[in-house]
Structure formats: C-alpha cells, structure tokens
Design a protein around this motif. Structure first.
Motif, PDB file in Angstrom:
ATOM      1  N   SER A 116       0.828  -1.214   0.000  1.00  0.00           N
ATOM      2  CA  SER A 116       0.000   0.000   0.000  1.00  0.00           C
ATOM      3  C   SER A 116       0.857   1.256   0.000  1.00  0.00           C
ATOM      4  N   VAL A 117       1.864   1.285   0.887  1.00  0.00           N
ATOM      5  CA  VAL A 117       2.740   2.454   0.981  1.00  0.00           C
ATOM      6  C   VAL A 117       3.581   2.589  -0.289  1.00  0.00           C
ATOM      7  N   LEU A 118       4.151   1.492  -0.756  1.00  0.00           N
ATOM      8  CA  LEU A 118       4.960   1.553  -1.975  1.00  0.00           C
ATOM      9  C   LEU A 118       4.110   1.926  -3.184  1.00  0.00           C
ATOM     10  N   GLY A 119       2.875   1.427  -3.217  1.00  0.00           N
ATOM     11  CA  GLY A 119       1.984   1.793  -4.312  1.00  0.00           C
ATOM     12  C   GLY A 119       1.690   3.277  -4.333  1.00  0.00           C
TER      13      GLY A 119
ATOM     14  N   ILE B 259       2.892   8.628  -6.814  1.00  0.00           N
ATOM     15  CA  ILE B 259       3.377  10.007  -6.742  1.00  0.00           C
ATOM     16  C   ILE B 259       4.558  10.212  -7.691  1.00  0.00           C
ATOM     17  N   VAL B 260       5.513   9.268  -7.647  1.00  0.00           N
ATOM     18  CA  VAL B 260       6.704   9.385  -8.499  1.00  0.00           C
ATOM     19  C   VAL B 260       6.338   9.285  -9.973  1.00  0.00           C
ATOM     20  N   ILE B 261       5.430   8.354 -10.306  1.00  0.00           N
ATOM     21  CA  ILE B 261       5.044   8.163 -11.709  1.00  0.00           C
ATOM     22  C   ILE B 261       4.320   9.386 -12.254  1.00  0.00           C
ATOM     23  N   VAL B 262       3.422   9.969 -11.446  1.00  0.00           N
ATOM     24  CA  VAL B 262       2.724  11.183 -11.886  1.00  0.00           C
ATOM     25  C   VAL B 262       3.726  12.298 -12.141  1.00  0.00           C
ATOM     26  N   PHE B 263       4.722  12.420 -11.253  1.00  0.00           N
ATOM     27  CA  PHE B 263       5.756  13.442 -11.447  1.00  0.00           C
ATOM     28  C   PHE B 263       6.547  13.180 -12.726  1.00  0.00           C
ATOM     29  N   LEU B 264       6.953  11.916 -12.943  1.00  0.00           N
ATOM     30  CA  LEU B 264       7.721  11.575 -14.143  1.00  0.00           C
ATOM     31  C   LEU B 264       6.915  11.839 -15.405  1.00  0.00           C
ATOM     32  N   LEU B 265       5.637  11.502 -15.387  1.00  0.00           N
ATOM     33  CA  LEU B 265       4.796  11.744 -16.553  1.00  0.00           C
ATOM     34  C   LEU B 265       4.629  13.243 -16.808  1.00  0.00           C
ATOM     35  N   SER B 266       4.539  14.030 -15.730  1.00  0.00           N
ATOM     36  CA  SER B 266       4.427  15.478 -15.906  1.00  0.00           C
ATOM     37  C   SER B 266       5.679  16.065 -16.537  1.00  0.00           C
ATOM     38  N   GLN B 267       6.812  15.388 -16.337  1.00  0.00           N
ATOM     39  CA  GLN B 267       8.078  15.810 -16.944  1.00  0.00           C
ATOM     40  C   GLN B 267       8.343  15.097 -18.271  1.00  0.00           C
ATOM     41  N   ARG B 268       7.353  14.296 -18.715  1.00  0.00           N
ATOM     42  CA  ARG B 268       7.450  13.535 -19.958  1.00  0.00           C
ATOM     43  C   ARG B 268       8.632  12.558 -19.950  1.00  0.00           C
ATOM     44  N   LYS B 269       8.832  11.932 -18.802  1.00  0.00           N
ATOM     45  CA  LYS B 269       9.852  10.894 -18.670  1.00  0.00           C
ATOM     46  C   LYS B 269       9.175   9.549 -18.901  1.00  0.00           C
ATOM     47  N   TRP B 270       8.893   9.251 -20.168  1.00  0.00           N
ATOM     48  CA  TRP B 270       8.072   8.094 -20.496  1.00  0.00           C
ATOM     49  C   TRP B 270       8.751   6.774 -20.119  1.00  0.00           C
TER      50      TRP B 270
ATOM     51  N   LEU C 208       7.609  -2.336  -9.931  1.00  0.00           N
ATOM     52  CA  LEU C 208       6.721  -2.693  -8.833  1.00  0.00           C
ATOM     53  C   LEU C 208       5.791  -3.839  -9.221  1.00  0.00           C
ATOM     54  N   ALA C 209       5.227  -3.781 -10.430  1.00  0.00           N
ATOM     55  CA  ALA C 209       4.324  -4.851 -10.870  1.00  0.00           C
ATOM     56  C   ALA C 209       5.077  -6.180 -10.976  1.00  0.00           C
ATOM     57  N   GLY C 210       6.257  -6.137 -11.564  1.00  0.00           N
ATOM     58  CA  GLY C 210       7.064  -7.349 -11.670  1.00  0.00           C
ATOM     59  C   GLY C 210       7.486  -7.870 -10.317  1.00  0.00           C
ATOM     60  N   GLY C 211       7.773  -6.952  -9.389  1.00  0.00           N
ATOM     61  CA  GLY C 211       8.135  -7.369  -8.036  1.00  0.00           C
ATOM     62  C   GLY C 211       6.998  -8.103  -7.344  1.00  0.00           C
ATOM     63  N   VAL C 212       5.772  -7.609  -7.520  1.00  0.00           N
ATOM     64  CA  VAL C 212       4.602  -8.266  -6.931  1.00  0.00           C
ATOM     65  C   VAL C 212       4.426  -9.659  -7.520  1.00  0.00           C
ATOM     66  N   VAL C 213       4.561  -9.766  -8.842  1.00  0.00           N
ATOM     67  CA  VAL C 213       4.419 -11.069  -9.508  1.00  0.00           C
ATOM     68  C   VAL C 213       5.487 -12.046  -9.013  1.00  0.00           C
TER      69      VAL C 213
END
Length: 262
Positions: free
Chosen positions: A94-97, A102-113, A123-128
């Motif tokens: 939950s905390v990592l998600g 937050i980090v992904i929204v920031f990266l997308l706002s900076q167009r760091k695709w 994170l998704a691969g780590g969960v799997v």
C-alpha cells in the motif's frame, strides 16, 4: 596538410574515453550485482530445507525473543518495537503503491516516459515475483506467538524485502541522473540501499519472517532492479546509436543546434 592535435583536442578525447569507461563500468557493475543476487537466491533455496538453515533461522528468531514469559515481545525497549513497525510499513504494497503513484505522476508530468514505464514494471514485476515464489515454496512463517505484527500468505521470500529493494533502488538509480556530482550519486544510492536494508531487518526483528526469507527477498529484488536498469541502459545506447530521441527526452525539447544534453 597534417593538422596537429591541440591541447583542447586531447582533453576532449580523454573526456570521451573516461565517459565511455565509466558507463561500461556501471553496466559491468550491474551485471555483477545481478549474477551475485541470483547466486545468493539459488544458494538460499538450495539450503532451504536443510537443517543448517533451519537452525540458523530459529537461532536468529530466538535472539530477537529473549523473554520466555512473553514470546511475542521483541528484544529492546517498547519504543524500538513501535519504530520497527513504522519502518516495516515502508515496504508494504500500500505504501509503496502510493509512493510509486506520486513518483510516476511526477515523471509523466516531466514527460519521462521510459522511466515511468520502468517504475511501473519494477513494482508490478516485483509483486508477480513475490507472489509467484511464495506459491511455489509455500513456506510457513515463524510461530504466530512470536510474531509482533499480523501477516498473510506464505513466508518465502519476504515480499517487503523484495518490493522495497526493487522500488527504492529503482528510484535511487533514476535520481542519480539528476545529480552530476559523484558524492550526491553515492548518497542517493546509499539512501536507497539503507531503506531496503531497514525494511528487511524489521521483518526479522518483528518475527514476520525467517532471516533466510529476507535474504532471498533482497536477492530477488536486487536482481530485478538490475535487470530493469540494464534494459534502460540498452535502450539509451540503441537510441544514441541510431541518433534517435534520447530516452525520456521529448523530440520537441531537443535543441536544434549543438550537442544533445542528457
């Protein structure tokens, strides 16, 4: 007519050589960490059912539970248990998600695709990996009476250790690109490793996992983080070779003249 090399030409050549050498050393270091992590995980899983590993795990747990009249109470003052519970939550999904969002929204706002995509995959691969390995090994956790926190699912490997290693190392590597000075890079990477280390240690301290569970979680997390770093490294080299837009930098933002800045 032969043109002699100037001091500026020599200096420029040496800078290029050092830059390439430093980059290749970083890739080699990532490969070494990957190989070492896989080796550690293989060693832990091979010895998982052996008596030596069980004795070691139970010995570590006993050190953390010195009070015979209260087996669920960990070693140390009351505030240490509270602090460990707070720190261990930094490795929860939950905390990592939330942090990842937050980090992904920031990266997308900076167009760091690319960085955004890699963090999602991290994170998704780590969960799997965590849930898949738990389903394969189905190891029981330490006795409930010795657990200072509630737990769910299987014990091996530690999901908190795995996910915190993947997330904090991945974010730390991304941040190193923002700091040109080596001491800042070392500091950021050090903080990332410290966060993963603390989360794993608190899982052992709180009796949520056997020590070998945490070692395996660290190993798998580090290996997955290095795989993603090598993917990013390969994409960057490929784009440079084909004179394409450098990773994370939109074509519209590239300078019209002069060298491309990373």
């Amino acid at each position: 007519m032969t043109q002699s090399l100037t001091l500026a030409d020599i200096r420029s050549f040496l800078i290029r050589v050092l830059t390439v050498a430093r980059t290749e050393i970083a890739a080699l270091g990532a490969l070494l960490v990957l190989a070492l992590s896989v080796s550690i995980f293989a060693e832990v899983t091979e010895d998982l059912g052996s008596g030596d590993t069980q004795v070691f795990d139970r010995h570590v747990l006993a050190l953390m539970r010195p009070y015979a009249d209260d087996p669920g109470r960990p070693w140390g003052p009351w505030w240490l248990k509270e602090a460990a519970a707070d720190i261990t939550s930094l490795g929860g999904i939950s905390v990592l998600g939330l942090f990842a969002l937050i980090v992904i929204v920031f990266l997308l706002s900076q167009r760091k695709w690319l960085s955004s995509l890699l963090l999602i995959l991290a994170l998704a691969g780590g969960v799997v990996l965590s849930e898949g390995l738990k389903a394969v090994f189905e190891r029981e956790r330490p006795p409930v009476a010795m657990q200072a926190v509630e737990t769910i699912n299987a014990s091996f490997p530690s999901g908190h250790a795995l996910l915190s290693t993947v997330f904090y190392l991945s974010v730390a590597v991304m941040l190193t690109r923002a700091f040109p000075k080596r001491r800042f890079k070392i500091f950021v990477l050090g903080v990332g490793m410290l966060m993963a280390l603390l989360v794993g240690l608190t899982r052992i301290y709180l009796g949520a996992h056997w020590a070998s569970d945490v070692f395996a979680g660290w190993a798998v997390g580090a290996a997955w983080a290095m795989v993603l770093w090598l993917v990013a490294y390969g994409v960057e080299r490929l784009q440079k070779r084909h004179h394409a837009t450098l990773q994370d930098q939109p074509a519209a933002d590239l300078p019209e003249e002069g060298p491309t800045k990373v």
